[in-house]
Design a protein around this motif. Sequence first.
Motif, short mmCIF file in Angstrom:
data_model
loop_
_atom_site.label_atom_id
_atom_site.label_comp_id
_atom_site.label_asym_id
_atom_site.label_seq_id
_atom_site.Cartn_x
_atom_site.Cartn_y
_atom_site.Cartn_z
N HIS A 1 0.85 -1.18 0.00
CA HIS A 1 0.00 0.00 0.00
C HIS A 1 0.89 1.24 0.00
O HIS A 1 2.11 1.15 0.21
N GLU A 2 0.30 2.37 -0.21
CA GLU A 2 1.07 3.61 -0.24
C GLU A 2 0.82 4.43 1.02
O GLU A 2 -0.20 4.30 1.68
N GLN A 3 1.78 5.26 1.34
CA GLN A 3 1.63 6.25 2.41
C GLN A 3 2.48 7.46 2.04
O GLN A 3 3.37 7.38 1.19
N ARG A 4 2.19 8.57 2.69
CA ARG A 4 2.96 9.78 2.42
C ARG A 4 4.00 9.97 3.52
O ARG A 4 3.68 9.94 4.69
N ASP A 5 5.25 10.12 3.10
CA ASP A 5 6.33 10.34 4.05
C ASP A 5 6.10 11.65 4.79
O ASP A 5 5.93 12.70 4.17
N LYS A 6 6.10 11.58 6.11
CA LYS A 6 5.76 12.76 6.90
C LYS A 6 6.83 13.86 6.81
O LYS A 6 6.53 15.03 7.06
N ASP A 7 8.05 13.49 6.45
CA ASP A 7 9.12 14.48 6.37
C ASP A 7 9.24 15.10 4.98
O ASP A 7 9.42 16.31 4.85
N THR A 8 9.16 14.26 3.95
CA THR A 8 9.37 14.76 2.58
C THR A 8 8.07 15.02 1.82
O THR A 8 8.08 15.73 0.82
#
Length: 324
Positions: free
Chosen positions: A152-159
């Motif tokens: 699955h996908e997720q959004r990197d919290k830093d980038t």
Amino acid sequence: MSFDIFNPQVSVVAKGLEGKMILVYGNNSTGKTKQATRMKKPFYLGFEDGIRAISGIPFLPINNWRDFKKINKQLTDPKNLDKAKELYQTIIFDEVFTAAKYCQDFICKKFGVETIGEGNSGYGLWTEYANEFWFELDRLMKAGYTLLFIGHEQRDKDTGQIVPKGDVRSMQPVRDNADVVVYLTSNGVDEEGNVIKSSAWFAETKDFFARSRFDYIDTFLEEYTAENLEKVIADAIEKQEKEEGVKAVSFEEQKETFQSEDLDFDQLVKEINELGSQLAEDERVEEVLEIIEKHLGEGKKVSEAKKNQVEVLAVILDELKDLQ
């Protein structure tokens, strides 16, 4: 095979998908599982329940890492390998994040801790986890299977970049070793309400992570299907052949270039004893004993070596040959 720096192996590229690792990830309803089960001779490892709406696919449910290790042992057992590969070519992990969690839980129980971040004097057990995970995957790839991981996908919290779901350290064994990391994007539905097949990306952008070991791969695939995935990789290898003047080989031919020397325990013991006797006649007993004890331990004899010390015996023999 003997090792000689003056007569080295020359690296080659293998055709097809045998022995390759692919990670395909994206949002829900992008066709990840459906297309995975349309790959050649699929065997579905159900770390999740994604196969409930797909019929006719050989599978086994995986509820813990022990389940997977038991199945993997059957898939890679030399006695059963030819029979297993007649049935299966593509081993599908659905999905990679859950597989990683099961492996981490296995490591935690092995070391008697609650979380993977504990143990090892506060440094965590990430290395132990990565080694365990990669050891099992490597067995499958060396056997010549195609490993296809669904994520699955997720959004990197830093980038802010879209990446495969999971802690970076958790995903590292697959993400860093995959031959291809494919990111899928949905194309919605057509005017009649029919789902349009997703598109696939094979190169990283500022918005999402994707990658490929193949320099000549097309970075975008308009219509993602199992057939098109295999074709885009085959085309990349063919382009490499033309551009670099190389010849792609079969998986078995490539595998041979990565083999180490064959070591026979009994033969090594025999050769060490024979060479040791020759050196003793030349009054070099102390040098022989020094080499043996350096590798086996003080006061130890070659006759006391165990079968799992075959590599140590090979080193001893090499060093004794240097005394000649």
